[in-house]
Motif scaffolding. Structure first.
Motif, mmCIF file in Angstrom:
data_model
loop_
_atom_site.group_PDB
_atom_site.id
_atom_site.type_symbol
_atom_site.label_atom_id
_atom_site.label_comp_id
_atom_site.label_asym_id
_atom_site.label_seq_id
_atom_site.Cartn_x
_atom_site.Cartn_y
_atom_site.Cartn_z
ATOM 1 N N LEU A 93 0.833 -1.195 0.000
ATOM 2 C CA LEU A 93 0.000 0.000 0.000
ATOM 3 C C LEU A 93 0.874 1.253 0.000
ATOM 4 O O LEU A 93 0.597 2.218 -0.721
ATOM 5 N N GLY A 94 1.951 1.237 0.789
ATOM 6 C CA GLY A 94 2.866 2.370 0.819
ATOM 7 C C GLY A 94 3.516 2.618 -0.534
ATOM 8 O O GLY A 94 3.672 3.764 -0.954
ATOM 9 N N VAL A 95 3.888 1.547 -1.232
ATOM 10 C CA VAL A 95 4.475 1.677 -2.565
ATOM 11 C C VAL A 95 3.474 2.308 -3.526
ATOM 12 O O VAL A 95 3.802 3.207 -4.306
ATOM 13 N N ARG A 96 2.221 1.855 -3.462
ATOM 14 C CA ARG A 96 1.200 2.391 -4.366
ATOM 15 C C ARG A 96 0.882 3.846 -4.061
ATOM 16 O O ARG A 96 0.656 4.645 -4.975
ATOM 17 N N VAL A 97 0.854 4.204 -2.777
ATOM 18 C CA VAL A 97 0.626 5.601 -2.405
ATOM 19 C C VAL A 97 1.768 6.474 -2.918
ATOM 20 O O VAL A 97 1.553 7.572 -3.459
ATOM 21 N N ALA A 98 3.007 5.989 -2.762
ATOM 22 C CA ALA A 98 4.169 6.759 -3.210
ATOM 23 C C ALA A 98 4.164 6.966 -4.719
ATOM 24 O O ALA A 98 4.640 7.993 -5.215
ATOM 25 N N ASN A 99 3.625 6.013 -5.452
ATOM 26 C CA ASN A 99 3.595 6.101 -6.913
ATOM 27 C C ASN A 99 2.355 6.799 -7.453
ATOM 28 O O ASN A 99 2.238 7.025 -8.659
ATOM 29 N N ALA A 100 1.427 7.116 -6.557
ATOM 30 C CA ALA A 100 0.174 7.729 -7.000
ATOM 31 C C ALA A 100 0.405 9.168 -7.434
ATOM 32 O O ALA A 100 1.249 9.877 -6.899
ATOM 33 N N THR A 101 -0.341 9.597 -8.428
ATOM 34 C CA THR A 101 -0.285 10.978 -8.886
ATOM 35 C C THR A 101 -1.634 11.635 -8.640
ATOM 36 O O THR A 101 -2.659 10.963 -8.592
ATOM 37 N N GLN A 102 -1.602 12.930 -8.483
ATOM 38 C CA GLN A 102 -2.833 13.665 -8.222
ATOM 39 C C GLN A 102 -3.697 13.686 -9.478
ATOM 40 O O GLN A 102 -3.225 13.992 -10.573
ATOM 41 N N LEU A 103 -4.958 13.335 -9.312
ATOM 42 C CA LEU A 103 -5.866 13.306 -10.453
ATOM 43 C C LEU A 103 -6.170 14.726 -10.917
ATOM 44 O O LEU A 103 -6.352 15.634 -10.120
ATOM 45 N N LYS A 104 -6.212 14.900 -12.211
ATOM 46 C CA LYS A 104 -6.563 16.197 -12.800
ATOM 47 C C LYS A 104 -7.913 16.073 -13.478
ATOM 48 O O LYS A 104 -8.266 15.024 -14.004
ATOM 49 N N SER A 105 -8.667 17.162 -13.475
ATOM 50 C CA SER A 105 -10.006 17.146 -14.069
ATOM 51 C C SER A 105 -10.142 18.215 -15.138
ATOM 52 O O SER A 105 -11.146 18.904 -15.222
ATOM 53 N N GLY A 106 -9.111 18.378 -15.944
ATOM 54 C CA GLY A 106 -9.137 19.374 -16.999
ATOM 55 C C GLY A 106 -8.327 20.597 -16.640
ATOM 56 O O GLY A 106 -7.819 20.735 -15.530
ATOM 57 N N THR A 107 -8.201 21.488 -17.606
ATOM 58 C CA THR A 107 -7.407 22.704 -17.441
ATOM 59 C C THR A 107 -8.268 23.922 -17.736
ATOM 60 O O THR A 107 -9.039 23.930 -18.697
ATOM 61 N N ILE A 108 -8.133 24.943 -16.897
ATOM 62 C CA ILE A 108 -8.816 26.210 -17.134
ATOM 63 C C ILE A 108 -7.949 27.049 -18.062
ATOM 64 O O ILE A 108 -6.808 27.388 -17.729
ATOM 65 N N THR A 109 -8.467 27.348 -19.243
ATOM 66 C CA THR A 109 -7.691 28.091 -20.238
ATOM 67 C C THR A 109 -8.135 29.533 -20.390
ATOM 68 O O THR A 109 -7.416 30.338 -20.978
ATOM 69 N N SER A 110 -9.312 29.865 -19.890
ATOM 70 C CA SER A 110 -9.822 31.226 -20.046
ATOM 71 C C SER A 110 -10.982 31.444 -19.094
ATOM 72 O O SER A 110 -11.535 30.495 -18.516
ATOM 73 N N THR A 111 -11.369 32.706 -18.958
ATOM 74 C CA THR A 111 -12.558 33.034 -18.168
ATOM 75 C C THR A 111 -13.783 32.330 -18.746
ATOM 76 O O THR A 111 -14.611 31.794 -18.005
ATOM 77 N N GLN A 112 -13.872 32.310 -20.059
ATOM 78 C CA GLN A 112 -15.031 31.697 -20.705
ATOM 79 C C GLN A 112 -15.092 30.200 -20.435
ATOM 80 O O GLN A 112 -16.168 29.653 -20.166
ATOM 81 N N SER A 113 -13.948 29.516 -20.492
ATOM 82 C CA SER A 113 -13.959 28.068 -20.264
ATOM 83 C C SER A 113 -14.393 27.746 -18.841
ATOM 84 O O SER A 113 -15.142 26.802 -18.598
ATOM 85 N N ALA A 114 -13.923 28.552 -17.870
ATOM 86 C CA ALA A 114 -14.306 28.328 -16.481
ATOM 87 C C ALA A 114 -15.779 28.644 -16.268
ATOM 88 O O ALA A 114 -16.516 27.874 -15.641
ATOM 89 N N GLY A 115 -16.225 29.787 -16.789
ATOM 90 C CA GLY A 115 -17.616 30.190 -16.606
ATOM 91 C C GLY A 115 -18.592 29.221 -17.250
ATOM 92 O O GLY A 115 -19.626 28.882 -16.661
ATOM 93 N N THR A 116 -18.264 28.767 -18.457
ATOM 94 C CA THR A 116 -19.135 27.821 -19.161
ATOM 95 C C THR A 116 -19.238 26.504 -18.400
ATOM 96 O O THR A 116 -20.329 25.932 -18.252
ATOM 97 N N LEU A 117 -18.103 26.016 -17.910
ATOM 98 C CA LEU A 117 -18.091 24.763 -17.138
ATOM 99 C C LEU A 117 -18.949 24.887 -15.890
ATOM 100 O O LEU A 117 -19.787 24.017 -15.608
ATOM 101 N N LEU A 118 -18.781 25.963 -15.150
ATOM 102 C CA LEU A 118 -19.492 26.121 -13.888
ATOM 103 C C LEU A 118 -20.979 26.392 -14.108
ATOM 104 O O LEU A 118 -21.821 25.896 -13.346
ATOM 105 N N GLN A 119 -21.308 27.144 -15.137
ATOM 106 C CA GLN A 119 -22.729 27.402 -15.389
ATOM 107 C C GLN A 119 -23.464 26.128 -15.761
ATOM 108 O O GLN A 119 -24.591 25.880 -15.328
#
Length: 229
Positions: A93-119
């Motif tokens: 379990l320790g080995v797997r935790v050490a190798n784990a990477t933080q999950l990403k859920s997309g990238t915010i590229t502009s005000t419009q992309s963020a606003g559209t996603l949240l709306q």
């Protein structure tokens, strides 16, 4: 079969590893104390702390312990098959935790992309929700969380809740959003006061408030574009 007894009770309470971890955190514990928590009990001739030290003394270093087989572990006096399996499971379990990477859920590229996603996600909510989107230095979304449900006039809408999560996720930036169930995204005075307060707190903590969106049914408002941030 190895006969065991809970001789951890012989260890003074202030020195017991579980109590020490609870009081001081896991980083304050020595390696043998962490292992003692996993082992839980010792054999009849010694307590669990002594057993943990015995296990560690059998191997040159933690890498050797990681590579140890069940047979090598069970050869140690006081380590039966069950404890050996538990050690192997914890190591893996320790080995797997050490190798784990933080999950990403997309990238915010502009005000419009963020606003559209949240709306899209918030426009149909019947009650006011306050959502925080946590970003890394590349503006990748590392966490999106509903922080409050209720009006920003309420005392529950406190910056500490938002920044506590930011510290937990090591966020570099935060995008805030809340919906107006009325459908009108025009900001209230409470919205403006809350936003300014969040920006000030972010400046003190070194975490940027990138924007605060007010979500309506058919549109959204960026308080950065509005000039508040």
């Amino acid at each position: 079969m190895v006969q065991e007894t809970n001789l951890l009770m012989e260890v003074p309470k202030a020195s017991r590893p579980r109590e020490r971890l609870d009081q001081f955190g896991e980083k304050a514990l020595a390696t043998h104390e962490l292992l003692a928590i996993i082992l839980r009990t010792g054999p009849r001739d010694s307590n669990v702390m002594q057993l943990a030290l015995r296990v560690l003394n059998e191997f040159e270093d933690l890498h050797s312990l990681k590579m140890a087989s069940l047979e090598e572990l069970t050869a140690i006096n006081g380590i039966g098959r069950t404890k050996a399996i538990e050690i192997k499971a914890c190591v893996e379990l320790g080995v797997r935790v050490a190798n784990a990477t933080q999950l990403k859920s997309g990238t915010i590229t502009s005000t419009q992309s963020a606003g559209t996603l949240l709306q899209k996600e918030m426009r149909d909510l019947q009650q006011e929700h306050v959502v925080a989107v946590y970003l890394n230095t590349k503006n990748e979304i590392i966490k999106k969380k509903t922080i409050f449900i209720g009006s920003l006039n309420s005392s529950v809408a406190h910056p500490r809740e938002i920044f506590r999560e930011a510290v937990r996720f090591a966020a570099a930036r935060i995008i805030l959003a809340h919906n107006h169930p009325s459908g009108n995204p025009d900001p209230s005075e409470a919205d403006l006061v809350f936003t300014r307060r969040m920006v000030e707190c972010g400046e003190m903590m070194g975490i940027e408030i990138l924007d605060h969106f007010i979500i309506g049914v058919d549109d959204y408002l960026s308080l950065r574009e509005y000039g508040i941030i």
